[in-house]
Design a protein around this motif. Structure first.
Motif, PDB file in Angstrom:
ATOM      1  N   LYS A 376     -27.611  39.353 -30.520  1.00  0.00           N
ATOM      2  CA  LYS A 376     -28.542  38.299 -30.111  1.00  0.00           C
ATOM      3  C   LYS A 376     -29.429  38.766 -28.959  1.00  0.00           C
ATOM      4  O   LYS A 376     -30.655  38.535 -28.967  1.00  0.00           O
ATOM      5  CB  LYS A 376     -27.757  37.051 -29.701  1.00  0.00           C
ATOM      6  CG  LYS A 376     -28.613  35.889 -29.243  1.00  0.00           C
ATOM      7  CD  LYS A 376     -27.744  34.703 -28.826  1.00  0.00           C
ATOM      8  CE  LYS A 376     -28.583  33.562 -28.262  1.00  0.00           C
ATOM      9  NZ  LYS A 376     -27.736  32.422 -27.824  1.00  0.00           N
ATOM     10  N   GLU A 377     -28.828  39.425 -27.973  1.00  0.00           N
ATOM     11  CA  GLU A 377     -29.603  39.911 -26.835  1.00  0.00           C
ATOM     12  C   GLU A 377     -30.619  40.962 -27.283  1.00  0.00           C
ATOM     13  O   GLU A 377     -31.764  40.986 -26.795  1.00  0.00           O
ATOM     14  CB  GLU A 377     -28.675  40.487 -25.770  1.00  0.00           C
ATOM     15  CG  GLU A 377     -27.795  39.462 -25.070  1.00  0.00           C
ATOM     16  CD  GLU A 377     -28.579  38.541 -24.153  1.00  0.00           C
ATOM     17  OE1 GLU A 377     -29.733  38.876 -23.816  1.00  0.00           O
ATOM     18  OE2 GLU A 377     -28.036  37.480 -23.767  1.00  0.00           O
ATOM     19  N   ALA A 378     -30.208  41.837 -28.197  1.00  0.00           N
ATOM     20  CA  ALA A 378     -31.124  42.860 -28.693  1.00  0.00           C
ATOM     21  C   ALA A 378     -32.286  42.230 -29.451  1.00  0.00           C
ATOM     22  O   ALA A 378     -33.451  42.631 -29.280  1.00  0.00           O
ATOM     23  CB  ALA A 378     -30.372  43.839 -29.583  1.00  0.00           C
ATOM     24  N   LEU A 379     -31.974  41.235 -30.266  1.00  0.00           N
ATOM     25  CA  LEU A 379     -33.017  40.580 -31.043  1.00  0.00           C
ATOM     26  C   LEU A 379     -34.048  39.913 -30.126  1.00  0.00           C
ATOM     27  O   LEU A 379     -35.257  39.969 -30.388  1.00  0.00           O
ATOM     28  CB  LEU A 379     -32.384  39.544 -31.978  1.00  0.00           C
ATOM     29  CG  LEU A 379     -33.290  38.944 -33.057  1.00  0.00           C
ATOM     30  CD1 LEU A 379     -33.827  40.028 -33.981  1.00  0.00           C
ATOM     31  CD2 LEU A 379     -32.530  37.897 -33.865  1.00  0.00           C
ATOM     32  N   SER A 380     -33.582  39.328 -29.044  1.00  0.00           N
ATOM     33  CA  SER A 380     -34.501  38.676 -28.097  1.00  0.00           C
ATOM     34  C   SER A 380     -35.407  39.691 -27.416  1.00  0.00           C
ATOM     35  O   SER A 380     -36.473  39.329 -26.895  1.00  0.00           O
ATOM     36  CB  SER A 380     -33.715  37.892 -27.044  1.00  0.00           C
ATOM     37  OG  SER A 380     -33.070  38.764 -26.119  1.00  0.00           O
ATOM     38  N   ARG A 381     -34.996  40.960 -27.438  1.00  0.00           N
ATOM     39  CA  ARG A 381     -35.781  42.033 -26.826  1.00  0.00           C
ATOM     40  C   ARG A 381     -36.546  42.857 -27.865  1.00  0.00           C
ATOM     41  O   ARG A 381     -37.111  43.892 -27.546  1.00  0.00           O
ATOM     42  CB  ARG A 381     -34.852  42.947 -26.016  1.00  0.00           C
ATOM     43  CG  ARG A 381     -34.276  42.279 -24.765  1.00  0.00           C
ATOM     44  CD  ARG A 381     -33.116  43.086 -24.192  1.00  0.00           C
ATOM     45  NE  ARG A 381     -32.711  42.592 -22.882  1.00  0.00           N
ATOM     46  CZ  ARG A 381     -31.947  41.518 -22.688  1.00  0.00           C
ATOM     47  NH1 ARG A 381     -31.490  40.836 -23.740  1.00  0.00           N
ATOM     48  NH2 ARG A 381     -31.626  41.126 -21.466  1.00  0.00           N
ATOM     49  N   ARG A 416     -29.100  49.352 -24.226  1.00  0.00           N
ATOM     50  CA  ARG A 416     -28.354  49.324 -22.962  1.00  0.00           C
ATOM     51  C   ARG A 416     -28.567  47.995 -22.233  1.00  0.00           C
ATOM     52  O   ARG A 416     -27.603  47.399 -21.722  1.00  0.00           O
ATOM     53  CB  ARG A 416     -28.765  50.491 -22.065  1.00  0.00           C
ATOM     54  CG  ARG A 416     -27.977  50.560 -20.758  1.00  0.00           C
ATOM     55  CD  ARG A 416     -28.370  51.765 -19.917  1.00  0.00           C
ATOM     56  NE  ARG A 416     -27.648  51.780 -18.655  1.00  0.00           N
ATOM     57  CZ  ARG A 416     -26.430  52.279 -18.478  1.00  0.00           C
ATOM     58  NH1 ARG A 416     -25.778  52.802 -19.513  1.00  0.00           N
ATOM     59  NH2 ARG A 416     -25.838  52.249 -17.302  1.00  0.00           N
ATOM     60  N   GLU A 417     -29.796  47.534 -22.179  1.00  0.00           N
ATOM     61  CA  GLU A 417     -30.067  46.240 -21.558  1.00  0.00           C
ATOM     62  C   GLU A 417     -29.295  45.120 -22.251  1.00  0.00           C
ATOM     63  O   GLU A 417     -28.775  44.208 -21.600  1.00  0.00           O
ATOM     64  CB  GLU A 417     -31.568  45.932 -21.626  1.00  0.00           C
ATOM     65  CG  GLU A 417     -32.438  46.834 -20.774  1.00  0.00           C
ATOM     66  CD  GLU A 417     -33.920  46.562 -21.006  1.00  0.00           C
ATOM     67  OE1 GLU A 417     -34.229  45.605 -21.764  1.00  0.00           O
ATOM     68  OE2 GLU A 417     -34.756  47.300 -20.454  1.00  0.00           O
ATOM     69  N   SER A 418     -29.219  45.189 -23.565  1.00  0.00           N
ATOM     70  CA  SER A 418     -28.521  44.163 -24.342  1.00  0.00           C
ATOM     71  C   SER A 418     -27.024  44.196 -24.082  1.00  0.00           C
ATOM     72  O   SER A 418     -26.375  43.143 -23.960  1.00  0.00           O
ATOM     73  CB  SER A 418     -28.816  44.359 -25.830  1.00  0.00           C
ATOM     74  OG  SER A 418     -30.210  44.357 -26.078  1.00  0.00           O
TER      75      SER A 418
END
Length: 429
Positions: A376-381, A416-418
C-alpha cells in the motif's frame, strides 16, 4: 474524478469475484512505466503478473503484431494452419530442456496449458493419478484448482474438484520442511493413497509463484526425476511464471540439469498477447489422437508473431544476463537493508524472480499485514508491487527485464521508503 467514476462503474458492472488490486485505471504504458487515466505515472513491478518480461509495448513486439495484423488475424490453426506457428514450435522445441525429439502444442492461457499437459500425460500413460505440491498454483479451471495447493481465495466454495489428485509438502526452509521430508511423503503416498503404477504425472513449479517464490532445491527435482523414471511417471514442469528469462535462464529447469517430460508455458511467452504452450517429448506429445488437443484461439496469429519477437528480443538484448544482474542487485540491496527491518524473515530469489517474506519479529509467525502495508505504501508512492505466499506475507518483484537502470534504482529508493513507513506504522500500533 475519472478513476473514481470508472471504479463506480466497475463495481456496478463486474462481479466481486474478479478481485482488482488498484482503484485507478490504465490509460497507456511503455516499458516499465504505466500511466493512469488521470495522468499519474507508476513504475510497474507487477508486469501484468509476470507477463511483461520484455516490458510494455516493446517496439519489436508492436512491429511484429502490426505486420501480422496486415495479413490476417484468425483462421483457427486447426482449420487453416500457418507457417509462423510451425516455426515457433520449431524454435521452442530447440530451446526447451527436453530430452530427445520434442514437439509443442499451442493454447491460449496458462491454465489451458496445464489442463492439456494432464490430458497428454494421462493419455500417454493410461493412468489417472496426478501428484502436485502444497503452495503450488496451476490455474483457475477445475483441474487447475484441483492441482493448486492454496485454498483461499482460489478454491473456496468451488468444490468438489476432479479426483485422483494428491498433494505433497513443498520444501521450505522458513517452514522447516526438508527435501527428505517431501520425498518421504511421496513414498508414503504410494503406500497409503495411490500405488505408483496408477500415477500419470508429478507436476511442480520450479519456483512457486503464488505460493511465495519458493525455489525448488535441485535435490528435490533430481529425486523426483529418479522416482518418475523408476515408476514410469511423467515429470511436468509448470513454467508459466518462471519461463522466458524471469529466473536468468529461458526456463527455470535449466538451473538443475534435469529435463522434465512436459513443460507448460504462457505469460511472458508472447509479451502481453494471450498464448500458452505445452512442449514435451515427441512420443508423449503424440499420444492424443487428432482432435484431442486444440482450441478455437490456440496459436492466435497475432500472439504467435509477438512470441517470435519476444524470443528475438531476449537474445538481442541479452535479457537472461540482465535478469541475473538486476536480481543480484535487488537481493544485495534487500540484504543490506535487512538489519533495519526486523519484520523481514527471508530474502530469496533466482535471477529476477525475487521475494521478501515478512513475519512478526516477536512470534515469527507470518505477517500478512506487513506485506500488505508495504504494498500500500509503495502504491501511494507510484510503485506497483504484488503480494503472494500461502500466508499472503510475501512481496514479489516482477519488474520488466528491460527496465532502465535509473528507473530501477529509483524504484529501490521508493521501496526503502515504503518499508520504513510500514515499519513505523507497525511500531505505532
Amino acid at each position: 474524478m475519472l478513476n473514481q467514476q470508472l471504479e463506480q462503474r466497475r463495481q456496478s458492472a463486474a462481479p466481486r469475484g474478479v478481485g482488482v488490486m488498484c482503484n485507478f485505471y490504465a490509460d497507456r504504458a511503455e516499458n516499465a512505466t504505466l500511466w493512469d487515466v488521470e495522468g499519474r505515472a507508476y513504475t510497474d513491478f507487477a508486469a501484468g503478473i509476470a507477463v511483461l518480461n520484455t516490458g510494455h509495448r516493446h517496439p519489436a513486439i508492436v512491429a511484429a503484431i502490426q505486420a501480422q495484423l496486415e495479413r490476417f488475424t484468425h483462421t483457427a490453426y486447426q482449420i487453416v494452419p500457418y507457417e509462423s506457428a510451425v516455426s515457433l514450435a520449431e524454435r521452442i522445441n530447440a530451446l526447451a530442456p527436453i530430452t530427445g525429439p520434442a514437439k509443442t502444442a499451442f493454447f491460449t492461457t496458462g491454465a489451458e496449458a496445464v489442463e492439456n499437459a494432464i490430458k497428454i500425460a494421462r493419455h500417454h500413460t493410461g493412468r489417472p493419478g496426478v501428484v502436485a505440491f502444497s503452495g503450488g498454483f496451476h490455474g483457475r479451471t477445475m483441474m487447475g484448482l484441483a492441482l493448486t495447493g492454496k485454498v483461499v481465495p482460489y478454491k473456496t466454495g468451488f468444490g468438489p474438484f476432479p479426483g485422483e489428485v494428491y498433494h505433497l509438502p513443498f520444501p521450505n526452509a522458513v517452514r522447516g520442511i526438508t527435501v527428505e521430508e517431501s520425498i518421504e511423503a511421496l513414498e508414503q503416498l504410494f503406500k497409503s493413497d495411490i500405488e505408483a503404477a496408477r500415477v500419470a504425472a508429478i507436476i511442480l513449479e520450479p519456483v512457486q509463484g503464488e505460493g511465495g517464490f519458493n525455489i525448488a532445491p535441485t535435490a528435490l527435482i533430481q529425486a523426483l526425476r529418479t522416482v518418475c523414471d523408476r515408476h514410469g511417471i511423467l515429470l511436468i514442469a509448470d513454467e508459466v511464471q518462471t519461463g522466458f528469462g524471469r529466473t536468468g535462464k529461458l526456463f527455470a529447469m535449466e538451473h538443475h540439469g534435469v529435463n522434465p517430460d512436459l513443460i507448460t508455458m504462457a505469460k511472458s511467452l508472447a509479451g502481453g498477447m494471450p498464448l500458452s504452450a505445452v512442449c514435451g517429448r515427441a512420443e508423449v506429445m503424440d499420444a492424443p489422437a487428432p482432435g484431442g488437443l486444440g482450441g478455437t484461439y490456440a496459436a492466435n496469429p497475432l500472439a504467435v508473431a509477438a512470441a517470435h519477437a519476444v524470443l528475438d528480443t531476449i537474445a538481442a538484448e541479452k535479457l537472461l544476463e540482465r535478469s541475473v544482474q538486476l536480481g543480484a542487485k535487488l537481493q544485495e540491496t534487500l540484504n543490506e537493508w535487512r538489519e533495519g527491518f526486523p519484520a523481514i524473515t527471508d530474502i530469496r530469489g533466482l535471477g529476477s524472480m525475487v521475494a521478501v517474506e515478512f513475519a512478526d519479529p516477536a512470534t515469527r509467525k507470518p505477517d500478512a499485514g506487513m506485506a500488505t502495508c508495504v504494498q500500500k505504501e509503495a502504491l501511494s508512492r507510484g510503485l506497483l508491487l504484488l503480494t503472494c505466499g500461502t500466508y499472503a506475507n510475501v512481496i514479489r518483484f516482477l519488474y520488466p527485464l528491460t527496465i532502465p537502470e535509473a528507473q530501477f534504482d529509483a524504484a529501490l529508493a521508493t521501496l526503502r521508503e515504503s518499508l520504513q513507513a510500514a515499519t513505523a506504522e507497525a511500531a505505532a500500533v
